[in-house]
Write a protein that holds these residues in place. Structure first.
Motif, PDB file in Angstrom:
ATOM      1  N   ILE A 473     -39.497  14.195  25.441  1.00 33.97           N
ATOM      2  CA  ILE A 473     -38.929  14.107  24.095  1.00 33.97           C
ATOM      3  C   ILE A 473     -37.419  13.916  24.229  1.00 33.97           C
ATOM      4  O   ILE A 473     -36.691  14.839  24.582  1.00 33.97           O
ATOM      5  N   SER A 474     -36.941  12.706  23.937  1.00 32.76           N
ATOM      6  CA  SER A 474     -35.534  12.391  24.190  1.00 32.76           C
ATOM      7  C   SER A 474     -34.587  13.142  23.251  1.00 32.76           C
ATOM      8  O   SER A 474     -33.428  13.386  23.599  1.00 32.76           O
ATOM      9  N   SER A 475     -35.057  13.530  22.065  1.00 34.16           N
ATOM     10  CA  SER A 475     -34.180  14.252  21.133  1.00 34.16           C
ATOM     11  C   SER A 475     -33.840  15.651  21.629  1.00 34.16           C
ATOM     12  O   SER A 475     -32.937  16.307  21.095  1.00 34.16           O
ATOM     13  N   PHE A 476     -34.549  16.136  22.647  1.00 29.22           N
ATOM     14  CA  PHE A 476     -34.221  17.444  23.243  1.00 29.22           C
ATOM     15  C   PHE A 476     -33.004  17.350  24.159  1.00 29.22           C
ATOM     16  O   PHE A 476     -32.356  18.369  24.445  1.00 29.22           O
ATOM     17  N   SER A 477     -32.708  16.144  24.657  1.00 27.54           N
ATOM     18  CA  SER A 477     -31.696  16.008  25.709  1.00 27.54           C
ATOM     19  C   SER A 477     -30.307  16.457  25.256  1.00 27.54           C
ATOM     20  O   SER A 477     -29.531  16.994  26.058  1.00 27.54           O
ATOM     21  N   ASN A 478     -29.975  16.258  23.969  1.00 26.98           N
ATOM     22  CA  ASN A 478     -28.657  16.663  23.474  1.00 26.98           C
ATOM     23  C   ASN A 478     -28.468  18.171  23.451  1.00 26.98           C
ATOM     24  O   ASN A 478     -27.344  18.668  23.349  1.00 26.98           O
ATOM     25  N   PHE A 479     -29.582  18.901  23.546  1.00 26.55           N
ATOM     26  CA  PHE A 479     -29.510  20.360  23.387  1.00 26.55           C
ATOM     27  C   PHE A 479     -29.700  21.105  24.711  1.00 26.55           C
ATOM     28  O   PHE A 479     -29.631  22.330  24.754  1.00 26.55           O
ATOM     29  N   HIS A 480     -29.968  20.350  25.785  1.00 27.85           N
ATOM     30  CA  HIS A 480     -29.949  20.876  27.162  1.00 27.85           C
ATOM     31  C   HIS A 480     -30.829  22.113  27.340  1.00 27.85           C
ATOM     32  O   HIS A 480     -30.404  23.119  27.912  1.00 27.85           O
ATOM     33  N   PHE A 481     -32.073  22.030  26.866  1.00 27.79           N
ATOM     34  CA  PHE A 481     -33.005  23.144  27.067  1.00 27.79           C
ATOM     35  C   PHE A 481     -33.379  23.220  28.543  1.00 27.79           C
ATOM     36  O   PHE A 481     -33.743  22.217  29.158  1.00 27.79           O
ATOM     37  N   THR A 536     -36.990   6.543  15.022  1.00 27.94           N
ATOM     38  CA  THR A 536     -36.657   5.173  14.644  1.00 27.94           C
ATOM     39  C   THR A 536     -36.849   4.219  15.815  1.00 27.94           C
ATOM     40  O   THR A 536     -37.448   3.144  15.675  1.00 27.94           O
ATOM     41  N   ALA A 537     -36.357   4.616  16.989  1.00 28.59           N
ATOM     42  CA  ALA A 537     -36.493   3.772  18.175  1.00 28.59           C
ATOM     43  C   ALA A 537     -37.961   3.630  18.574  1.00 28.59           C
ATOM     44  O   ALA A 537     -38.434   2.525  18.883  1.00 28.59           O
TER      45      ALA A 537
END
Length: 718
Positions: A473-481, A536-537
């Protein structure tokens, strides 16, 4: 009445829009194919033109689509019969802990007492025409998949807009009958003022609950009565006390004598979706990915919602529709999984596809045109399988977490405000749109619960964090879990701290001016932005894949029709269809036979189990013990028949469809399938495909002897 305006293109068995079935008892027939269905030979006593005749009034004019269900007019004053579960959401919205219509039922003894059925709309098919050539000509020379699907989508919308501009009284849709092969323009009359007239209490309308859902023998009074209203001049109008009952062109005659075993019956309705003309790889996707993932997710969600409403009646009511919809899909999907495995349908389809490929390779002209078709289909599904887990997570993320839906609307509103050139213009834009935004949000908040959101959010983020490589899930990458626990903690804290989690606080503190909204931000809104970018992508990639599939499936059906030397009945797609068969039992397992009728005695017997889902009104037992059956008893059983079983071809969307006898008279209302028939969406078989309806004699008996709703009988001419 179906318009004659486009009679040359209507469904009268000419041109490209022409289908037939492999056998008269399988298939959801478009109206064009009634003359090919073999209805008279099967037992129909009226003319096929009494059902449908272009330019004339027929039985089809009594049919309606009730949101996602079917229904039929049963009086000249807009009275509609459909299922209890089809009206469920509207009854829930009308209910409060003090006036719990969901639990206690609702009876309006006159039209003044009828109440708004919020969220329900009525659609009536007005006319239709084949527009395949217009669409396929537009993409004849297009090779890029994304361009192909975009042109088809644009052309469908363009044709619908043109139809609506020519006749502002209708809503138009272009439906895909076969992917990439045939398209039909449907025109509908839409009625938005719908009212509750008579809803049986929950322990009748939902008797058996989820225990009996998709199960035979069944004893559920799954019926309800609604009424359609229009403006005094007959035009569609939103709810108003000045509106008057709609006058349909046709209503069904009710036959209180019902039917007997083996009698011919037929159904008209709006079946949702079937997928019988798909290759083996599609079924493999269903069996290995979609069905198990969705059923497990919905099971978890329902457990959380049950816990939240366990000791709080208001919360229980607010979540009731979500729970019911989830439970229905979950059991259906598990039934499909069982069926796929029991009959090994994937392996059977693989053999069919291999034989089809052999046929293609054996003919020089077909090999030149379709030589790589089966390999191309396999390659397409290899891509689908490679990131199926990510696709399923993304498709369910926002629908699972209610506040993410709220955050989506809020972020869109903020973005629209940000485009305004000045603070003054921002406030003007805010004032113009804020009430509409609140209306959208209110619909979400109606079935929202913070603790449920947190529990489901934790589950989604934990499972999402475990997805790797192409499924990450690429949207997780900004949050560095760094762990699933950290991902779970993040979403729970984001939900806890967001002002969006309390509607009144959010409306009064944030959604009170453009400036307060524009300055507000939190982790939930920030994550939703990241998720939206990913969706969207991925959505663009999905459209590209749809373009590939569109061409592949058009070719697949075309060459399969050549191979089998016949035209197919198109898969169901929520357009008006007919199916027919007989009142008939079946043997689902060794040494068992399921008879096609249940009776009131069975309600009493199930009630003796003391299980809560088998609770029933005491008045039923009183009337049954006194043999107070009135004229509604079935003589050879000396009881009132409750539910009926038949071998017609139905699916979701057929809920509420009228069951008619050989003379076109109403004898029941379709509402379910037997568990073994959940696989109907992929394959139909006379030996196990059985659908379930409520017998009209039980409907009339309950109205007359249990709920004192004799006005319903009088209005229907009983």
């Amino acid at each position: 009445m179906i318009s004659k305006k486009i009679v040359a293109l209507l469904f009268i068995g000419v041109g490209v829009f022409n289908f037939s079935a492999s056998s008269p008892d399988e298939g959801m027939f478009p109206l064009s194919d009634l003359n090919r269905a073999g209805l008279k030979k099967a037992g129909l006593k009226i003319s096929e033109k009494d059902i449908y005749n272009p330019g004339q009034v027929g039985l089809v004019d009594a049919l309606v689509q009730v949101s996602g269900c079917s229904g039929s007019f049963v009086s000249p004053n807009g009275l509609i019969i459909t299922n209890h579960h089809c009206a469920f959401s509207a009854v829930q919205l009308a209910s409060t802990p003090e006036q719990n219509y969901l639990e206690n039922g609702f009876v309006a003894n006159n039209q003044q007492q009828e109440i708004e059925a919020k969220g329900l709309t009525i659609r009536i098919t007005d006319s239709y025409e084949d527009v395949s050539k217009q669409l396929l000509d537009a993409v004849a020379n297009v090779t890029d998949p994304l361009e192909r699907i975009n042109i088809i989508s644009q052309k469908r919308a363009e044709i619908a807009r043109k139809a609506e501009s020519e006749d502002p009284t209708i809503k138009a849709e272009v439906s895909e009958m076969f992917i990439g092969k045939s398209y039909v323009l449907f025109k509908y009359k839409t009625i938005s003022d719908v009212r509750l007239v008579y809803i049986p209490r929950q322990d009748i309308g939902e008797f058996g609950g989820e225990t009996d859902n998709w199960v035979w023998p069944r004893h559920t009074g799954d019926f309800s009565f609604l009424r359609a209203y229009v403006a005094p001049d007959g035009s569609p109008a939103t709810y108003s006390t000045n509106n008057v009952p709609y006058k349909p062109k046709k209503h069904l005659k009710v036959n209180p004598k019902g039917v007997s075993e083996n009698d011919f019956v037929f159904i008209l309705g709006y079946p949702g979706r079937t997928f019988r003309h798909r290759p083996a790889a599609y079924l493999e996707y269903q069996q290995n990915y979609l069905l198990p993932y969705t059923s497990e997710l919905y099971d978890f969600q329902n457990n959380q919602m049950y816990l939240a409403g366990k000791d709080d009646k208001a919360t229980e009511l607010a979540l009731a529709t979500r729970i019911k919809r989830n439970a229905n899909v979950m059991k259906n999907y598990r039934g499909k999984l069982k069926g796929l495995r029991n009959i090994n349908l994937v392996a059977s389809k693989e053999k069919e596809d291999q034989a089809l490929n052999t046929f293609i390779q054996s003919k020089a002209d077909l090999k030149a045109k379709y030589g790589s078709l089966m390999q191309d289909i396999d390659a397409y599904y290899d891509v689908i399988f490679s990131d199926a887990e990510r696709e399923l997570w993304l498709n369910n993320s926002t629908s699972s977490i209610r506040l993410l839906q709220v955050a989506d609307i809020v972020n869109q509103f903020q973005e629209a405000l940000a485009k305004q050139p000045s603070a003054t213009r921002q406030q003007e834009f805010f004032d113009l749109n804020v009430e509409n935004v609140k209306k959208q949000l209110d619909k979400i908040y109606e079935s929202y619960n913070l603790q449920v959101d947190k529990n489901i959010g934790a589950y989604m983020f934990e499972t999402g964090h475990e997805l790797k490589d192409k499924n990450a899930i690429s949207s997780f990458s900004n949050f560095h879990f760094t762990s699933k626990e950290q991902a779970s903690s993040f979403i729970q804290n984001a939900l806890d701290k967001s002002k969006l989690n309390d509607r009144q606080v959010f409306y009064s503190k944030v959604l009170n001016s453009s400036s307060s909204l524009m300055t507000y931000s939190d982790d939930l809104l920030n994550y939703q932005k990241a998720l939206f970018a990913e969706l969207t992508a991925f959505g663009q990639e999905q459209k590209r894949r749809d373009g590939v599939l569109n061409k592949l499936m058009g070719d697949y059906v075309a060459v399969k029709e050549l191979y089998q030397d016949k035209n197919f009945v198109p898969d169901a797609n929520s357009t008006l269809r007919l199916t027919f068969g007989n009142i008939k039992g079946y043997s689902p397992a060794d040494a068992t036979y399921m008879e096609p009728f249940t009776k009131v005695q069975g309600i009493i017997e199930k009630g003796n189990s003391d299980l809560p889902e088998f609770k029933y009104p005491e008045t039923i037992q009183t009337a049954w013990l006194a043999k107070n059956f009135g004229p509604y008893a079935m003589k050879d059983m000396n009881d009132v028949p409750v539910n009926i079983l038949y071998n017609m071809d139905t699916t979701g969307g057929n809920s509420g469809s009228p069951i008619m006898n050989a003379y076109g008279e109403l004898i029941g209302v379709n509402f379910d399938r037997a568990y073994d028939a959940t696989i109907n969406d992929f394959a139909w078989n006379e030996s196990y495909s059985r659908s379930i309806g409520v017998d009209i004699r039980y409907v009339l008996w309950v109205a007359d002897k249990i709920d004192n709703a004799q006005f319903i009988l009088k209005e229907m001419g009983i």
